[in-house]
Design a protein around this motif. Structure first.
Motif, PDB file in Angstrom:
ATOM      1  N   SER A 121      31.062  27.330  39.940  1.00 44.62           N
ATOM      2  CA  SER A 121      30.706  28.498  39.128  1.00 44.62           C
ATOM      3  C   SER A 121      30.803  29.785  39.943  1.00 44.62           C
ATOM      4  CB  SER A 121      29.294  28.330  38.563  1.00 44.62           C
ATOM      5  OG  SER A 121      29.197  27.175  37.754  1.00 44.62           O
ATOM      6  N   LEU A 122      30.265  29.769  41.160  1.00 46.90           N
ATOM      7  CA  LEU A 122      30.324  30.958  42.009  1.00 46.90           C
ATOM      8  C   LEU A 122      31.751  31.269  42.436  1.00 46.90           C
ATOM      9  CD1 LEU A 122      27.165  30.345  44.233  1.00 46.90           C
ATOM     10  CD2 LEU A 122      27.428  32.044  42.424  1.00 46.90           C
ATOM     11  N   SER A 123      32.549  30.230  42.672  1.00 47.46           N
ATOM     12  CA  SER A 123      33.947  30.452  43.047  1.00 47.46           C
ATOM     13  C   SER A 123      34.726  31.106  41.922  1.00 47.46           C
ATOM     14  CB  SER A 123      34.608  29.125  43.428  1.00 47.46           C
ATOM     15  OG  SER A 123      34.035  28.596  44.590  1.00 47.46           O
ATOM     16  N   ALA A 124      34.449  30.687  40.679  1.00 44.16           N
ATOM     17  CA  ALA A 124      35.147  31.279  39.535  1.00 44.16           C
ATOM     18  C   ALA A 124      34.671  32.707  39.268  1.00 44.16           C
ATOM     19  CB  ALA A 124      34.939  30.405  38.300  1.00 44.16           C
ATOM     20  N   LEU A 125      33.373  32.947  39.425  1.00 42.92           N
ATOM     21  CA  LEU A 125      32.834  34.296  39.164  1.00 42.92           C
ATOM     22  C   LEU A 125      33.268  35.291  40.240  1.00 42.92           C
ATOM     23  CD1 LEU A 125      29.210  33.439  37.968  1.00 42.92           C
ATOM     24  CD2 LEU A 125      31.022  34.483  36.611  1.00 42.92           C
ATOM     25  N   TYR A 126      33.342  34.833  41.475  1.00 41.71           N
ATOM     26  CA  TYR A 126      33.710  35.714  42.589  1.00 41.71           C
ATOM     27  C   TYR A 126      35.020  35.230  43.211  1.00 41.71           C
ATOM     28  CZ  TYR A 126      28.818  36.986  41.980  1.00 41.71           C
ATOM     29  OH  TYR A 126      27.622  37.365  41.450  1.00 41.71           O
ATOM     30  N   ARG A 127      36.048  35.266  42.404  1.00 47.21           N
ATOM     31  CA  ARG A 127      37.347  34.757  42.824  1.00 47.21           C
ATOM     32  C   ARG A 127      37.885  35.530  44.030  1.00 47.21           C
ATOM     33  NH1 ARG A 127      42.587  34.146  38.788  1.00 47.21           N
ATOM     34  NH2 ARG A 127      43.939  33.010  40.262  1.00 47.21           N
ATOM     35  N   ASP A 128      38.455  34.785  44.980  1.00 44.44           N
ATOM     36  CA  ASP A 128      39.053  35.324  46.201  1.00 44.44           C
ATOM     37  C   ASP A 128      38.028  35.937  47.159  1.00 44.44           C
ATOM     38  OD1 ASP A 128      41.620  34.564  45.421  1.00 44.44           O
ATOM     39  OD2 ASP A 128      41.950  36.444  44.335  1.00 44.44           O
ATOM     40  N   SER A 197      39.124  25.608  38.512  1.00 40.71           N
ATOM     41  CA  SER A 197      40.367  25.945  37.818  1.00 40.71           C
ATOM     42  C   SER A 197      40.155  26.072  36.309  1.00 40.71           C
ATOM     43  CB  SER A 197      41.429  24.885  38.108  1.00 40.71           C
ATOM     44  OG  SER A 197      42.611  25.145  37.399  1.00 40.71           O
ATOM     45  N   SER A 198      39.370  25.159  35.748  1.00 42.50           N
ATOM     46  CA  SER A 198      39.112  25.198  34.311  1.00 42.50           C
ATOM     47  C   SER A 198      38.285  26.422  33.925  1.00 42.50           C
ATOM     48  CB  SER A 198      38.391  23.913  33.882  1.00 42.50           C
ATOM     49  OG  SER A 198      38.228  23.862  32.489  1.00 42.50           O
ATOM     50  N   LEU A 199      37.310  26.793  34.769  1.00 43.37           N
ATOM     51  CA  LEU A 199      36.508  27.993  34.506  1.00 43.37           C
ATOM     52  C   LEU A 199      37.360  29.259  34.569  1.00 43.37           C
ATOM     53  CD1 LEU A 199      33.227  27.204  36.481  1.00 43.37           C
ATOM     54  CD2 LEU A 199      33.408  27.607  34.019  1.00 43.37           C
ATOM     55  N   LEU A 200      38.271  29.339  35.527  1.00 44.32           N
ATOM     56  CA  LEU A 200      39.139  30.507  35.626  1.00 44.32           C
ATOM     57  C   LEU A 200      40.035  30.627  34.389  1.00 44.32           C
ATOM     58  CD1 LEU A 200      40.188  30.372  39.396  1.00 44.32           C
ATOM     59  CD2 LEU A 200      38.666  32.033  38.292  1.00 44.32           C
TER      60      LEU A 200
END
Length: 313
Positions: A121-128, A197-200
Motif C-alpha cells: 500500500s505504501l509503495s503504491a501511494l508513494y511510488r518511486d 502492481s495491481s494497486l498502481l
C-alpha cells in the motif's frame, strides 16, 4: 441454477477420477516394494516366498487397472485403507496430522498479510520513493532466497544464538513462530509485487480520477475503491499458487520436524505407504478444487461485471 450445480458436480467427479487415477499409476510405477514395508524386513528375517505370498494376498500382482478399481470401490465406501507402516487407518493418520498443517498455513498467511498489506500500500501511494525502492528490493531478495535456507538462518539466529525459540516439534505457540515466519517471508515477495502492481493499475482507473475530481477524501478513494478493485488478481493468483504453498509447507515441516501432513507424506513416500499417499493426494485435490471455487465466488462478489458475464451467478 440447477444446471450450474450439475455442471460443478460433474467437474468434481471427473477431476477426482483423473487425479486419483494418474496419482495411482505413478505411485505404483515408482521404485520400491510396499510388501517389504508391511513385513518390516529391516528388523525381521523374511524369505522371498513370504514376500511373494503377501504380494499375492494384497493384490500387488494384479494389473494396475484392477488395483485401481479395488481402491476406487473402497474409496466410494469412504475407506482409504490401512497404513502399511503402522496398520492404522490412513484417513485417521491424515486427519490427525491436518490440524498442525492448517495452523502452520494460517500462521504463514498471517505473516504474509502483515508484511504485504502495509508495504504494498505504501509503495503504491508513494511510488518511486525510497520506501517504494526498499520494498521492491526486499521482494526481489525474498524471491531469490530458498525457503529452507531462510529457515536455517532463522534457526541459527533465534534458536541457536539467542535461544529464544524451539527448533522443532509442536509444543505450543512458540514452536509455530519460526516455521510460520519462514514460510510467510518466503511467499510475501510474490504477493508484495503483485499487490503493488495491481494497486498502481487501480489508482490509474478513470473512476479513481472522477472520485478525486468530486472531492472524495484520498483515504476513502484508496481503501474503498482502489484497494477493493485491486484484490481480484491477487486472490486469483493465490488460488493458482495454492499448490506451491502446500509444497512450501511440506519443506518447512520437514525442516522443523513439525508433525503435520507434510512430514507425514514425506515419511509415507519413503516407506512406500500407498494408502496414506493416495489419501493425501485425494485430500489435497479436494482442497485445491474447493479453494479455487471459493476464489471464483469471491472474485464475482468483488467485481460485479463477472457476475453479469457469468449469467448472473
Amino acid at each position: 441454477m440447477l444446471r450450474l450445480i450439475a455442471r460443478k458436480f460433474l467437474e468434481v467427479v471427473l477431476f477426482l477420477l483423473f487425479i486419483t487415477f494418474i496419482s495411482f499409476l505413478f505411485i505404483r510405477l515408482a521404485p520400491g516394494d510396499p510388501a517389504l514395508t508391511i513385513l518390516n524386513v529391516d528388523e525381521l528375517s523374511v524369505s522371498q516366498e513370504q514376500i511373494e505370498a503377501l504380494r499375492e494376498e494384497m493384490g500387488f500382482n494384479d494389473p494396475l487397472l484392477v488395483q485401481y478399481g479395488h481402491w476406487l470401490g473402497r474409496f466410494l465406501q469412504l475407506d482409504f485403507g490401512n497404513s502399511y507402516a503402522t496398520g492404522e487407518p490412513a484417513f485417521e493418520l491424515i486427519t490427525d496430522s491436518l490440524p498442525a498443517t492448517l495452523e502452520l498455513t494460517l500462521g504463514s498467511l498471517a505473516v504474509m498479510i502483515m508484511l504485504t498489506l502495509p508495504l504494498a500500500s505504501l509503495s503504491a501511494l508513494y511510488r518511486d520513493s525510497w520506501l517504494d525502492k526498499l520494498s521492491r528490493s526486499l521482494s526481489v531478495i525474498g524471491a531469490a532466497v530458498p525457503s529452507f535456507w531462510l529457515g536455517l538462518i532463522l534457526i541459527d539466529l533465534f534458536a541457536v544464538q539467542l535461544g529464544w525459540l524451539p527448533t522443532m516439534g509442536r509444543s505450543g505457540l512458540s514452536s509455530m513462530i519460526l516455521p510460520s515466519l519462514t514460510l510467510g517471508l518466503a511467499i510475501s515477495s510474490v504477493y508484495l509485487r503483485l499487490l503493488r502492481s495491481s494497486l498502481l493499475d487501480s489508482l490509474g482507473e478513470e473512476f479513481i480520477v472522477s472520485g478525486r475530481a468530486r472531492g472524495i477524501p484520498e483515504w476513502r478513494i484508496f481503501w474503498t475503491y482502489a484497494f477493493r478493485h485491486s484484490l481480484p488478481p491477487v486472490i486469483t493468483v493465490f488460488g493458482v499458487s495454492l499448490g506451491s504453498l502446500i509444497g512450501g509447507v511440506v519443506v518447512i515441516e520437514v525442516l522443523f520436524a513439525y508433525p503435520g501432513i507434510g512430514k507425514l507424506i514425506v515419511d509415507s513416500i519413503r516407506q512406500r505407504d500407498y494408502p496414506v499417499i493416495q489419501g493425501y493426494i485425494l485430500v489435497m485435490a479436494i482442497t485445491v478444487f474447493a479453494v479455487n471455487t471459493g476464489v471464483d465466488s469471491l472474485n464475482r462478489y468483488l467485481k460485479p461485471e463477472l457476475r453479469l458475464k457469468g449469467g448472473g451467478v
